[in-house]
Scaffold this motif. Sequence first.
Motif, PDB file in Angstrom:
ATOM      1  N   THR A   1       0.923  -1.241   0.141  1.00 17.31           N
ATOM      2  CA  THR A   1       0.060   0.116  -0.004  1.00 17.31           C
ATOM      3  C   THR A   1       0.854   1.369   0.042  1.00 17.31           C
TER       4      THR A   1
ATOM      5  N   HIS B   1       0.427   3.229  -2.978  1.00 17.38           N
ATOM      6  CA  HIS B   1      -1.078   3.918  -3.001  1.00 17.38           C
ATOM      7  C   HIS B   1      -1.216   5.195  -2.545  1.00 17.38           C
ATOM      8  N   PHE B   2      -0.347   5.295  -1.317  1.00 18.52           N
ATOM      9  CA  PHE B   2      -0.519   6.659  -0.408  1.00 18.52           C
ATOM     10  C   PHE B   2       0.209   7.580  -1.148  1.00 18.52           C
TER      11      PHE B   2
ATOM     12  N   GLY C   1      -2.284   8.744  -4.122  1.00 20.67           N
ATOM     13  CA  GLY C   1      -3.245   9.659  -3.523  1.00 20.67           C
ATOM     14  C   GLY C   1      -2.726  11.265  -3.529  1.00 20.67           C
TER      15      GLY C   1
ATOM     16  N   ARG D   1     -10.054   7.608   3.281  1.00 20.15           N
ATOM     17  CA  ARG D   1      -9.431   7.321   1.961  1.00 20.15           C
ATOM     18  C   ARG D   1      -9.798   6.192   1.167  1.00 20.15           C
TER      19      ARG D   1
ATOM     20  N   CYS E   1      -5.666  12.593   3.303  1.00 24.16           N
ATOM     21  CA  CYS E   1      -5.556  11.172   3.907  1.00 24.16           C
ATOM     22  C   CYS E   1      -4.267  10.520   3.523  1.00 24.16           C
ATOM     23  N   SER E   2      -3.831  10.753   2.191  1.00 26.69           N
ATOM     24  CA  SER E   2      -2.845   9.789   1.587  1.00 26.69           C
ATOM     25  C   SER E   2      -1.454  10.629   2.185  1.00 26.69           C
TER      26      SER E   2
ATOM     27  N   CYS F   1       6.892   7.354   0.063  1.00 24.18           N
ATOM     28  CA  CYS F   1       5.810   7.030  -0.526  1.00 24.18           C
ATOM     29  C   CYS F   1       5.288   7.615  -1.855  1.00 24.18           C
TER      30      CYS F   1
END
Length: 324
Positions: free
Chosen positions: A22, A25-26, A29, A96, A122-123, A172
């Motif tokens: 993940t 993914h952050f 975002g 998120r 959120c990310s 990230c």
Amino acid sequence: MGINGFWFIMIGVALVGYLYQTAHHFGVGVLVGGIGADAEGQSQVIRTIGPVWGLEEIWLLAAGASIWYALPGWWHLLTAAFGNVLWMILILLLVRAAAVNIMRSVGPSPLFTALKYLLFLCSLLLPALLGLVLANLITGLPIDGQPSFNGGLADLLSAPAISASFLAVAFCVYHGAVHLTSKLDEPLWRYAYQRAFLWGRITLVLAGIGTVTAVYGTDIFDRFWISLLLLIALMSIVLSSYLLGQSYNRRAFSCNGATIFLGIGAVWAALYPRLMVSSLDPAFSLTLTNVAINPGNRVFGLIALALLLVGLAAWKRRSSQAGF
């Protein structure tokens, strides 16, 4: 090592498994508004990471549930020190997930725009808070001999912890940009490359700052082989940047995955046999020998956790081969 040591290892494996799946993914975002020039382009970016709230999150839930079940003394101190932070992480994960899934199903609209900014927030906060919590485990907190936490928010904001938090965010974002370079077509592909090179440099600078603060603020470099692991993790980021420049996008992404394994593994190894370091007195540190444990049948629970993680890994591998 004993059964406590095995639980400690399995919790680390669950944490690494979650971050491995993940972390990018952050980054996506955070980047969604900076790569897609319009809602259609941003929708393409979002579709590279959705849907969210699938089996990936079970890795994180498994890590938290394992601490609560097997080592309740550790869970008690974690909630005492990071109670509000952990609640915030849970809320951010839920928000998120909802934002990504709704954005995948709606077209250009004010709702899409609002969710884009919510996803960005959120990310950005999730890796920052996760990095802060992990760093504080080894940086040290005011834990007395009871053991209990005797501090406040300011005690969580040491220089090494803040540096680790910023580094987690930068890595990230870089990891997410590398992911997008192999998922998008022109012209979005070019924007992803530009962001990847920029954030790769930022990550290396913050890694250098984090190393300096860790040397003076923690004992993570006291053992040579752990220092070597961290050095290899740093070189993996450098190699990732080089491979990206040679258009080996997937190999660059794999190098970032190796960085996650090596970095978290090194932190976990440096922490062992401690669970949380005390800044008041090293003798007050919470360890695998003085932590309150669950007197129940933890062997059965450990086997169940191992089977769960193996099953999740197998599912992920099968999904990747199927192109999901």
